[in-house]
Scaffold this motif. Sequence first.
Motif, PDB file in Angstrom:
ATOM      1  N   ALA A  54       0.827  -1.211   0.000  1.00 29.74           N
ATOM      2  CA  ALA A  54       0.000   0.000   0.000  1.00 29.74           C
ATOM      3  C   ALA A  54       0.859   1.258   0.000  1.00 29.74           C
ATOM      4  CB  ALA A  54      -0.931  -0.009   1.207  1.00 29.74           C
ATOM      5  N   GLU A  55       1.971   1.224   0.728  1.00 36.19           N
ATOM      6  CA  GLU A  55       2.867   2.383   0.775  1.00 36.19           C
ATOM      7  C   GLU A  55       3.624   2.566  -0.539  1.00 36.19           C
ATOM      8  OE1 GLU A  55       3.967   2.273   5.558  1.00 36.19           O
ATOM      9  OE2 GLU A  55       5.173   1.131   4.107  1.00 36.19           O
ATOM     10  N   ALA A  56       3.986   1.460  -1.167  1.00 38.43           N
ATOM     11  CA  ALA A  56       4.777   1.533  -2.401  1.00 38.43           C
ATOM     12  C   ALA A  56       3.945   1.855  -3.629  1.00 38.43           C
ATOM     13  CB  ALA A  56       5.509   0.207  -2.629  1.00 38.43           C
ATOM     14  N   PHE A  68       0.456   4.831  -7.591  1.00 40.79           N
ATOM     15  CA  PHE A  68       0.050   5.118  -8.971  1.00 40.79           C
ATOM     16  C   PHE A  68      -1.352   4.578  -9.213  1.00 40.79           C
ATOM     17  CE2 PHE A  68       4.609   4.882  -8.734  1.00 40.79           C
ATOM     18  CZ  PHE A  68       5.004   6.036  -9.376  1.00 40.79           C
ATOM     19  N   LYS A  69      -2.211   5.421  -9.754  1.00 34.73           N
ATOM     20  CA  LYS A  69      -3.620   5.086  -9.926  1.00 34.73           C
ATOM     21  C   LYS A  69      -3.825   3.890 -10.844  1.00 34.73           C
ATOM     22  CE  LYS A  69      -8.036   7.098 -11.371  1.00 34.73           C
ATOM     23  NZ  LYS A  69      -8.719   8.307 -11.897  1.00 34.73           N
ATOM     24  N   SER A  70      -3.032   3.797 -11.909  1.00 35.14           N
ATOM     25  CA  SER A  70      -3.235   2.756 -12.922  1.00 35.14           C
ATOM     26  C   SER A  70      -2.227   1.626 -12.790  1.00 35.14           C
ATOM     27  CB  SER A  70      -3.161   3.371 -14.325  1.00 35.14           C
ATOM     28  OG  SER A  70      -4.132   4.369 -14.486  1.00 35.14           O
ATOM     29  N   LEU A  71      -1.880   1.258 -11.567  1.00 33.90           N
ATOM     30  CA  LEU A  71      -0.878   0.210 -11.332  1.00 33.90           C
ATOM     31  C   LEU A  71      -1.422  -0.802 -10.332  1.00 33.90           C
ATOM     32  CD1 LEU A  71       2.249  -0.314 -12.059  1.00 33.90           C
ATOM     33  CD2 LEU A  71       2.656   0.417  -9.714  1.00 33.90           C
ATOM     34  N   THR A  72      -1.128  -2.078 -10.588  1.00 31.39           N
ATOM     35  CA  THR A  72      -1.505  -3.152  -9.667  1.00 31.39           C
ATOM     36  C   THR A  72      -0.277  -3.971  -9.316  1.00 31.39           C
ATOM     37  OG1 THR A  72      -3.724  -3.312 -10.637  1.00 31.39           O
ATOM     38  CG2 THR A  72      -2.952  -5.186  -9.332  1.00 31.39           C
ATOM     39  N   VAL A 131       4.484  -5.999 -11.533  1.00 27.18           N
ATOM     40  CA  VAL A 131       3.441  -4.975 -11.551  1.00 27.18           C
ATOM     41  C   VAL A 131       2.795  -4.949 -12.933  1.00 27.18           C
ATOM     42  CG1 VAL A 131       4.540  -3.570  -9.776  1.00 27.18           C
ATOM     43  CG2 VAL A 131       5.048  -3.124 -12.186  1.00 27.18           C
ATOM     44  N   ILE A 132       1.520  -4.600 -12.957  1.00 26.39           N
ATOM     45  CA  ILE A 132       0.753  -4.539 -14.199  1.00 26.39           C
ATOM     46  C   ILE A 132      -0.001  -3.214 -14.210  1.00 26.39           C
ATOM     47  CG2 ILE A 132      -1.101  -5.584 -15.570  1.00 26.39           C
ATOM     48  CD1 ILE A 132      -0.430  -8.270 -14.222  1.00 26.39           C
ATOM     49  N   GLY A 133       0.083  -2.499 -15.335  1.00 25.28           N
ATOM     50  CA  GLY A 133      -0.637  -1.231 -15.404  1.00 25.28           C
ATOM     51  C   GLY A 133      -0.352  -0.502 -16.697  1.00 25.28           C
ATOM     52  N   SER A 134      -0.694   0.772 -16.727  1.00 24.19           N
ATOM     53  CA  SER A 134      -0.436   1.581 -17.916  1.00 24.19           C
ATOM     54  C   SER A 134       1.071   1.758 -18.080  1.00 24.19           C
ATOM     55  CB  SER A 134      -1.102   2.949 -17.777  1.00 24.19           C
ATOM     56  OG  SER A 134      -0.462   3.703 -16.762  1.00 24.19           O
ATOM     57  N   PRO A 135       1.557   1.950 -19.320  1.00 25.18           N
ATOM     58  CA  PRO A 135       3.002   2.177 -19.515  1.00 25.18           C
ATOM     59  C   PRO A 135       3.533   3.329 -18.663  1.00 25.18           C
ATOM     60  CG  PRO A 135       1.942   1.742 -21.620  1.00 25.18           C
ATOM     61  CD  PRO A 135       0.841   1.855 -20.611  1.00 25.18           C
ATOM     62  N   ALA A 136       2.749   4.398 -18.534  1.00 23.16           N
ATOM     63  CA  ALA A 136       3.204   5.543 -17.751  1.00 23.16           C
ATOM     64  C   ALA A 136       3.338   5.196 -16.268  1.00 23.16           C
ATOM     65  CB  ALA A 136       2.239   6.712 -17.930  1.00 23.16           C
ATOM     66  N   SER A 137       2.380   4.434 -15.743  1.00 24.58           N
ATOM     67  CA  SER A 137       2.439   4.089 -14.323  1.00 24.58           C
ATOM     68  C   SER A 137       3.576   3.108 -14.040  1.00 24.58           C
ATOM     69  CB  SER A 137       1.104   3.507 -13.857  1.00 24.58           C
ATOM     70  OG  SER A 137       0.836   2.254 -14.471  1.00 24.58           O
ATOM     71  N   THR A 183     -10.077   1.257 -23.855  1.00 22.43           N
ATOM     72  CA  THR A 183      -9.743   2.119 -22.722  1.00 22.43           C
ATOM     73  C   THR A 183      -9.289   1.266 -21.549  1.00 22.43           C
ATOM     74  OG1 THR A 183     -11.388   3.767 -23.399  1.00 22.43           O
ATOM     75  CG2 THR A 183     -10.613   3.871 -21.120  1.00 22.43           C
ATOM     76  N   LEU A 184      -8.200   1.698 -20.893  1.00 24.01           N
ATOM     77  CA  LEU A 184      -7.685   0.980 -19.734  1.00 24.01           C
ATOM     78  C   LEU A 184      -8.531   1.275 -18.504  1.00 24.01           C
ATOM     79  CD1 LEU A 184      -5.481  -0.684 -18.264  1.00 24.01           C
ATOM     80  CD2 LEU A 184      -4.201   1.443 -17.995  1.00 24.01           C
ATOM     81  N   ILE A 185      -8.919   0.210 -17.798  1.00 23.60           N
ATOM     82  CA  ILE A 185      -9.663   0.340 -16.543  1.00 23.60           C
ATOM     83  C   ILE A 185      -8.842  -0.330 -15.445  1.00 23.60           C
ATOM     84  CG2 ILE A 185     -11.739  -0.344 -15.290  1.00 23.60           C
ATOM     85  CD1 ILE A 185     -13.243  -0.283 -17.952  1.00 23.60           C
ATOM     86  N   THR A 186      -8.581   0.410 -14.374  1.00 18.26           N
ATOM     87  CA  THR A 186      -7.867  -0.181 -13.244  1.00 18.26           C
ATOM     88  C   THR A 186      -8.869  -0.983 -12.414  1.00 18.26           C
ATOM     89  OG1 THR A 186      -6.344   1.689 -13.184  1.00 18.26           O
ATOM     90  CG2 THR A 186      -6.428   0.285 -11.228  1.00 18.26           C
ATOM     91  N   PRO A 187      -8.676  -2.287 -12.290  1.00 14.55           N
ATOM     92  CA  PRO A 187      -9.691  -3.136 -11.638  1.00 14.55           C
ATOM     93  C   PRO A 187      -9.721  -2.953 -10.130  1.00 14.55           C
ATOM     94  CG  PRO A 187      -7.782  -4.437 -12.246  1.00 14.55           C
ATOM     95  CD  PRO A 187      -7.535  -3.060 -12.787  1.00 14.55           C
ATOM     96  N   ARG A 188     -10.908  -3.045  -9.591  1.00 14.10           N
ATOM     97  CA  ARG A 188     -11.123  -3.032  -8.148  1.00 14.10           C
ATOM     98  C   ARG A 188     -12.032  -4.208  -7.799  1.00 14.10           C
ATOM     99  NH1 ARG A 188      -7.252  -0.360  -8.418  1.00 14.10           N
ATOM    100  NH2 ARG A 188      -7.048   1.881  -8.024  1.00 14.10           N
ATOM    101  N   GLY A 189     -12.220  -4.472  -6.531  1.00 14.28           N
ATOM    102  CA  GLY A 189     -13.028  -5.616  -6.121  1.00 14.28           C
ATOM    103  C   GLY A 189     -14.446  -5.559  -6.627  1.00 14.28           C
ATOM    104  N   ASP A 190     -15.006  -4.346  -6.749  1.00 11.95           N
ATOM    105  CA  ASP A 190     -16.396  -4.225  -7.187  1.00 11.95           C
ATOM    106  C   ASP A 190     -16.534  -4.001  -8.693  1.00 11.95           C
ATOM    107  OD1 ASP A 190     -15.367  -1.697  -7.310  1.00 11.95           O
ATOM    108  OD2 ASP A 190     -16.896  -0.741  -6.066  1.00 11.95           O
TER     109      ASP A 190
END
Length: 445
Positions: free
Chosen positions: A168-170, A173-177, A204-210, A413-420
């Motif tokens: 959580a601390e590390a 980035f919004k678009s990173l998992t 890590v998985i996410g947008s190229p920028a993140s 469009t990239l969507i950052t997944p969440r539990g819901d």
Amino acid sequence: MRVVIIGAGLVGTSIAANLAADNDVIVVEDDPDRADQLQFDLDILSILGDGTSLATLQEAEVDDADMFIACTGDDRTNLVACGTAKTLGDPFTIARVKSAEYLRTWQRKHGAFGADHLVCSDLLTAENIVRVTGLPAAIDLDPFADGLVHMAEFEITADSPVASQTVAEADRFKSLTFAGLFRDGSVLIPGGETRIEAGDRAVVIGSPASVRGFSNDLNPSTTPDKADDIVIAGGSEIGYHTARLLEERESKSRLIERDETRARELAEELSGTVVMHQDATDVDFLSREHVDEADIVIATMPSDERNLLVAVLAKRLGVDRVIAVVNNDEYVTLFEEIGIDVAVNPRGVTAEEITRFSFESVAENLSVLENDQAEVLELELDSDSSMVGYTIRELDSELSGQFVVGALTRGGTLITPRGDTTLEAGDHVIIFVETSFADEIIARA
């Protein structure tokens, strides 16, 4: 699906292991010890014989095969085997070659040599190297969803800013998992409170920028906006393709080749690369040419021993980032343990590519990580998928194994997944999963 594989070396064995669970796999091998070992390890049918022999392929019932993969270490054997297979039936044929000459011929007319698909290991290896040079702190980088998503693997050092932090601390980035951690030979699916330790390998998985942003946080000194000075030690085919691909990206590189004739040929072919006729293991030469100031040194000689020597010399000179081609897969761990940043094994790269292609009917894309401990799958969900209509949290509670939905794209469009997040038909879902659980994920898709 019935799959016949010619050759039980590293490439053939790896492909067979990945396909055996859900397919009828037959391997043809001319080494009796290797054939017996493969049959014992994977519990599949192995046939002792020559993969170019009509009689041997008839024994393997190639006329009834859906896919035929020729992946011995000899280009001509693989091409002849594909041609022979086509005389017996109509399987989809894949040939592994090292020489790009055969690839260029095949590209002029798909289906040449009796091969429906050709995989060039030298070119694939160079492409793998160039991808990593684009993100110098990473030890692996693969694009997914037509480049909208990047998967990257990083080694966490003791002096890394994220060492001892929680996920959580590390994760800033919004678009990173944070998809997974490899620790002490095991796969760990991290939660927000999981603490990152020195020696971990983080995926890590996410947008190229993140992903680039995380890389900068991880080690800003080795993640410049662009590697401005790259030294390639060795004018092998892999070295040539690496330099050519770097030219296409407008990166500056210097290539060192000790054979005068080969150096002259490369200089004529590579107009945007400085080609030097010298021995890359000559310490005085490396010092005179200020190789210590290079952003990256890439060792691409045919000899693992010489690549190791160049890599060690570059590290002693103070080069931050060293990449080495390692032809013998048994040496990969040795290279990594002595501090070489990235060890690229051409046979491993080739096996992953052929496996990825073989899985295309069920997975759009596939990356195999850490000696097949985990996989990253890209799945396109159609209206019949049993994942559609479920939230990620609901899937997590229903499925028995651990997995992480790292990213998904919807309508480009990239969507950052969440539990819901609810999955919909047409979504491209990128999932990190332990290899032993991958089949259950694929079956659910």
